[in-house]
Enzyme design. Structure first.
Site, PDB file in Angstrom:
ATOM      1  N   HIS A 217       0.793  -1.242   0.000  1.00  0.00           N
ATOM      2  CA  HIS A 217       0.000   0.000   0.000  1.00  0.00           C
ATOM      3  C   HIS A 217       0.820   1.285   0.000  1.00  0.00           C
ATOM      4  O   HIS A 217       0.254   2.375   0.018  1.00  0.00           O
ATOM      5  CB  HIS A 217      -0.972   0.023   1.187  1.00  0.00           C
ATOM      6  CG  HIS A 217      -0.302   0.282   2.507  1.00  0.00           C
ATOM      7  ND1 HIS A 217       0.332  -0.683   3.227  1.00  0.00           N
ATOM      8  CD2 HIS A 217      -0.179   1.421   3.227  1.00  0.00           C
ATOM      9  CE1 HIS A 217       0.814  -0.172   4.343  1.00  0.00           C
ATOM     10  NE2 HIS A 217       0.526   1.112   4.368  1.00  0.00           N
TER      11      HIS A 217
HETATM   12  C1  UD1 Z   1      -2.461   5.803   5.573  1.00  0.00           C
HETATM   13  C2  UD1 Z   1      -1.180   6.407   6.122  1.00  0.00           C
HETATM   14  C3  UD1 Z   1      -0.052   5.406   6.010  1.00  0.00           C
HETATM   15  C4  UD1 Z   1      -0.421   4.092   6.659  1.00  0.00           C
HETATM   16  C5  UD1 Z   1      -1.742   3.580   6.124  1.00  0.00           C
HETATM   17  C6  UD1 Z   1      -2.159   2.388   6.923  1.00  0.00           C
HETATM   18  C7  UD1 Z   1      -0.983   8.838   5.781  1.00  0.00           C
HETATM   19  C8  UD1 Z   1      -0.325   9.894   5.004  1.00  0.00           C
HETATM   20  N1  UD1 Z   1      -0.784   7.593   5.352  1.00  0.00           N
HETATM   21  O1  UD1 Z   1      -2.242   5.548   4.197  1.00  0.00           O
HETATM   22  O2  UD1 Z   1       1.096   5.920   6.667  1.00  0.00           O
HETATM   23  O3  UD1 Z   1       0.593   3.169   6.412  1.00  0.00           O
HETATM   24  O4  UD1 Z   1      -2.753   4.602   6.267  1.00  0.00           O
HETATM   25  O5  UD1 Z   1      -3.104   1.608   6.271  1.00  0.00           O
HETATM   26  O6  UD1 Z   1      -1.650   9.109   6.746  1.00  0.00           O
HETATM   27  N2  UD1 Z   1      -9.520   4.338   1.388  1.00  0.00           N
HETATM   28  C9  UD1 Z   1     -10.708   3.654   1.332  1.00  0.00           C
HETATM   29  N3  UD1 Z   1     -11.307   3.301   2.523  1.00  0.00           N
HETATM   30  C10 UD1 Z   1     -10.784   3.601   3.729  1.00  0.00           C
HETATM   31  C11 UD1 Z   1      -9.568   4.322   3.765  1.00  0.00           C
HETATM   32  C12 UD1 Z   1      -8.950   4.668   2.589  1.00  0.00           C
HETATM   33  O7  UD1 Z   1     -11.238   3.344   0.261  1.00  0.00           O
HETATM   34  O8  UD1 Z   1     -11.378   3.252   4.767  1.00  0.00           O
HETATM   35  C13 UD1 Z   1      -8.847   4.675   0.099  1.00  0.00           C
HETATM   36  C14 UD1 Z   1      -9.236   6.012  -0.495  1.00  0.00           C
HETATM   37  O9  UD1 Z   1      -9.250   5.891  -1.857  1.00  0.00           O
HETATM   38  C15 UD1 Z   1      -8.059   6.886  -0.093  1.00  0.00           C
HETATM   39  C16 UD1 Z   1      -6.881   5.929  -0.086  1.00  0.00           C
HETATM   40  O10 UD1 Z   1      -7.444   4.695   0.325  1.00  0.00           O
HETATM   41  O11 UD1 Z   1      -7.875   7.965  -0.957  1.00  0.00           O
HETATM   42  C17 UD1 Z   1      -5.773   6.338   0.814  1.00  0.00           C
HETATM   43  O12 UD1 Z   1      -6.213   6.538   2.151  1.00  0.00           O
HETATM   44  P1  UD1 Z   1      -5.382   7.503   3.140  1.00  0.00           P
HETATM   45  O13 UD1 Z   1      -5.931   7.400   4.503  1.00  0.00           O
HETATM   46  O14 UD1 Z   1      -5.277   8.865   2.550  1.00  0.00           O
HETATM   47  O15 UD1 Z   1      -3.927   6.911   3.101  1.00  0.00           O
HETATM   48  P2  UD1 Z   1      -3.443   5.406   3.191  1.00  0.00           P
HETATM   49  O16 UD1 Z   1      -2.831   5.040   1.893  1.00  0.00           O
HETATM   50  O17 UD1 Z   1      -4.532   4.568   3.749  1.00  0.00           O
HETATM   51  N1  UDP Z   2      -3.547  -5.672   8.982  1.00  0.00           N
HETATM   52  C1  UDP Z   2      -4.799  -6.281   9.076  1.00  0.00           C
HETATM   53  N2  UDP Z   2      -5.428  -6.704   7.938  1.00  0.00           N
HETATM   54  C2  UDP Z   2      -4.857  -6.586   6.702  1.00  0.00           C
HETATM   55  C3  UDP Z   2      -3.584  -5.972   6.608  1.00  0.00           C
HETATM   56  C4  UDP Z   2      -2.961  -5.514   7.762  1.00  0.00           C
HETATM   57  O1  UDP Z   2      -5.323  -6.433  10.173  1.00  0.00           O
HETATM   58  O2  UDP Z   2      -5.482  -7.002   5.723  1.00  0.00           O
HETATM   59  C5  UDP Z   2      -2.902  -5.167  10.220  1.00  0.00           C
HETATM   60  C6  UDP Z   2      -1.493  -5.626  10.468  1.00  0.00           C
HETATM   61  O3  UDP Z   2      -1.463  -6.860  11.154  1.00  0.00           O
HETATM   62  C7  UDP Z   2      -0.939  -4.498  11.320  1.00  0.00           C
HETATM   63  C8  UDP Z   2      -1.636  -3.279  10.754  1.00  0.00           C
HETATM   64  O4  UDP Z   2      -2.785  -3.764  10.080  1.00  0.00           O
HETATM   65  O5  UDP Z   2      -1.305  -4.678  12.674  1.00  0.00           O
HETATM   66  C9  UDP Z   2      -0.710  -2.562   9.802  1.00  0.00           C
HETATM   67  O6  UDP Z   2      -1.413  -1.681   9.036  1.00  0.00           O
HETATM   68  P1  UDP Z   2      -0.889  -1.140   7.628  1.00  0.00           P
HETATM   69  O7  UDP Z   2      -0.007  -2.147   6.983  1.00  0.00           O
HETATM   70  O8  UDP Z   2      -2.091  -0.703   6.902  1.00  0.00           O
HETATM   71  O9  UDP Z   2      -0.093   0.172   8.041  1.00  0.00           O
HETATM   72  P2  UDP Z   2       1.446   0.501   8.356  1.00  0.00           P
HETATM   73  O10 UDP Z   2       1.881  -0.361   9.469  1.00  0.00           O
HETATM   74  O11 UDP Z   2       2.208   0.283   7.094  1.00  0.00           O
HETATM   75  O12 UDP Z   2       1.420   1.935   8.708  1.00  0.00           O
END
Ligand code: UD1
Ligand code: UDP
Length: 376
Positions: free
Chosen positions: A207
């Site tokens: 991601h």
């Molecule tokens: C965010 C964090 C990242 C973290 C990740 C964990 C920032 C800058 N990034 O990234 O550090 O590793 O969360 O998962 O804060 N979306 C959905 N449904 C949801 C949430 C998001 O469809 O419930 C989609 C939307 O299209 C959105 C995209 O995911 O634009 C990105 O979501 P966003 O929260 O902006 O950043 P992440 O890539 O999730």
């Molecule tokens: N995780 C989860 N389901 C998934 C993928 C990740 O429960 O399908 C959990 C994972 O075990 C960890 C957390 O989500 O506890 C990490 O989140 P993510 O990888 O989105 O964010 P990051 O750690 O990169 O910020």
């Protein structure tokens, strides 16, 4: 400090929930008045609700519903929403977690309102300002009043950035606390049966913007993962960020690739526990595989969690090197962690953080826990 002070936790994204749960539980056991503000940065049931259920987190006192957007739009909505809610609730301390935009916004709002803050997972650095998270980490640590570090090198980085040692505490890793707490419930068998995959499989999560935001990067990555799937079936619980782009690049469900929705916390870690190999670009998953002793190949040029390489099962790989690295990891079998588990990754980080916070609320600044000893 007033009678019966209030602690607010600002949470917004999936990894925040995992890190906060042990802290909330431990503060509850100390009788501290507290509440969760959910910013709504993540809002799908599989990115949010399922974590509240799996981790036993209490209902938020407010959900700001900020949703998705560009960095500016999302951060702006977070700033406006958080300012209002912090003014309304008048907390004595706001606790923020990790490095997401909700973390950054909360620390900025509180700094301007003069509300003290604590940062859980302080001092991690990838030294890659191209990562949005790195910007969030640096700003958050510059403004926090209490800084809780998960690994020793973080203390050195914070000292190097001029953070006084009196503010920093090495407490261990609350994400690992959550993993310890879930361990008895982690059973791969039902998840494997539900997904219809063989007992020997790999799990992949992708991601990071650098990996999934452009068609070129996504294609390179997907080609590499598809090559791994010729060695071992690969399950990919797809983060919504990369869903469309990865599918366009050829990551589709079928054959030896299972592309599924994000999994709940217990289901996901059950799958990881039983996996022969994990391929990821997640921060948290690098740590969880280190704890579980599962080989982890991280598709990134750097990591803010080098301890998972020096003391764990993690290795950084490029897409080009992934297939060969996977072959080797699969041939080597169960991973031997590089060293002993990181210091204080013992499932007690939450209680350590809660002890420091409770003392701070009473006006005591406990000696920096960096002097804490490794548990016997
Ligand atoms: C965010 C964090 C990242 C973290 C990740 C964990 C920032 C800058 N990034 O990234 O550090 O590793 O969360 O998962 O804060 N979306 C959905 N449904 C949801 C949430 C998001 O469809 O419930 C989609 C939307 O299209 C959105 C995209 O995911 O634009 C990105 O979501 P966003 O929260 O902006 O950043 P992440 O890539 O999730
Ligand atoms: N995780 C989860 N389901 C998934 C993928 C990740 O429960 O399908 C959990 C994972 O075990 C960890 C957390 O989500 O506890 C990490 O989140 P993510 O990888 O989105 O964010 P990051 O750690 O990169 O910020």
């Amino acid at each position: 400090m007033r009678e019966n002070p209030l602690v607010l936790h600002v949470l917004g994204a999936r990894p925040n929930f995992v890190k906060a749960a042990p802290v909330v539980r431990a503060l509850g056991e100390l009788g501290v008045r507290q509440g969760i503000i959910h910013t709504g940065q993540h809002y799908d049931a599989l990115m949010s609700d399922v974590f509240f259920a799996d981790l036993g987190l209490p209902e938020p006192v407010a959900n700001l519903g900020v949703g998705s957007g560009s960095h500016a739009k999302q951060t702006a909505a977070l700033l406006v929403g958080l300012e209002e809610v912090v003014q309304e609730h008048e907390p004595d301390l706001v606790v923020v977690y990790g490095d997401v935009n909700s973390t950054l916004a909360a620390i900025l709002v509180c700094a301007k309102l003069g509300v003290p803050t604590a940062h859980v997972e302080a001092g991690l650095r990838s030294f890659d300002r191209g990562m949005p998270e790195e910007v969030n980490r640096v700003v958050t640590d510059a403004l926090a009043d209490l800084l809780f570090a998960t690994s020793p090198e973080a203390l050195a980085y914070l000292a190097g950035e001029g953070v006084p040692a009196s503010k920093t505490h090495l407490v261990g890793n609350p994400m690992i606390d959550s993993l310890y707490a879930a361990l008895p419930a982690l059973d791969p068998a039902p998840v494997v049966a539900r997904l219809g995959i063989p007992d020997r499989y790999a799990v992949a999560t992708l991601h990071r913007p650098a990996n999934v935001d452009t068609p070129e990067a996504a294609k390179e990555l997907v080609d590499a993962v598809l090559e791994v799937s010729r060695q071992v079936p690969v399950v990919v619980p797809v983060h919504p960020r990369g869903k469309a782009r990865l599918a366009e690049a050829g990551l589709v469900d079928g054959g030896t690739v299972r592309v599924v929705d994000p999994l709940g916390y217990v289901d996901f870690l059950s799958l990881v526990r039983g996996a022969a190999l994990v391929v990821t670009d997640s921060g948290g998953v690098q740590e969880e595989t280190t704890m579980l002793g599962v080989p982890c190949l991280t598709l990134r040029p750097n990591t803010e969690r080098p301890i998972t390489i020096t003391h764990g099962t993690n290795r950084l790989v490029t897409p080009a090197l992934l297939p060969a690295a996977a072959e080797k990891a699969l041939a080597d079998g169960a991973a031997t962690p590089a060293g002993e588990l990181p210091v204080l990754w013992d499932g007690k980080a939450g209680p350590r953080i809660a002890t420091v916070i409770a003392a701070w609320l009473k006006g005591d600044n406990l000696a920096p826990a960096s002097q804490a000893k490794r548990p016997e």
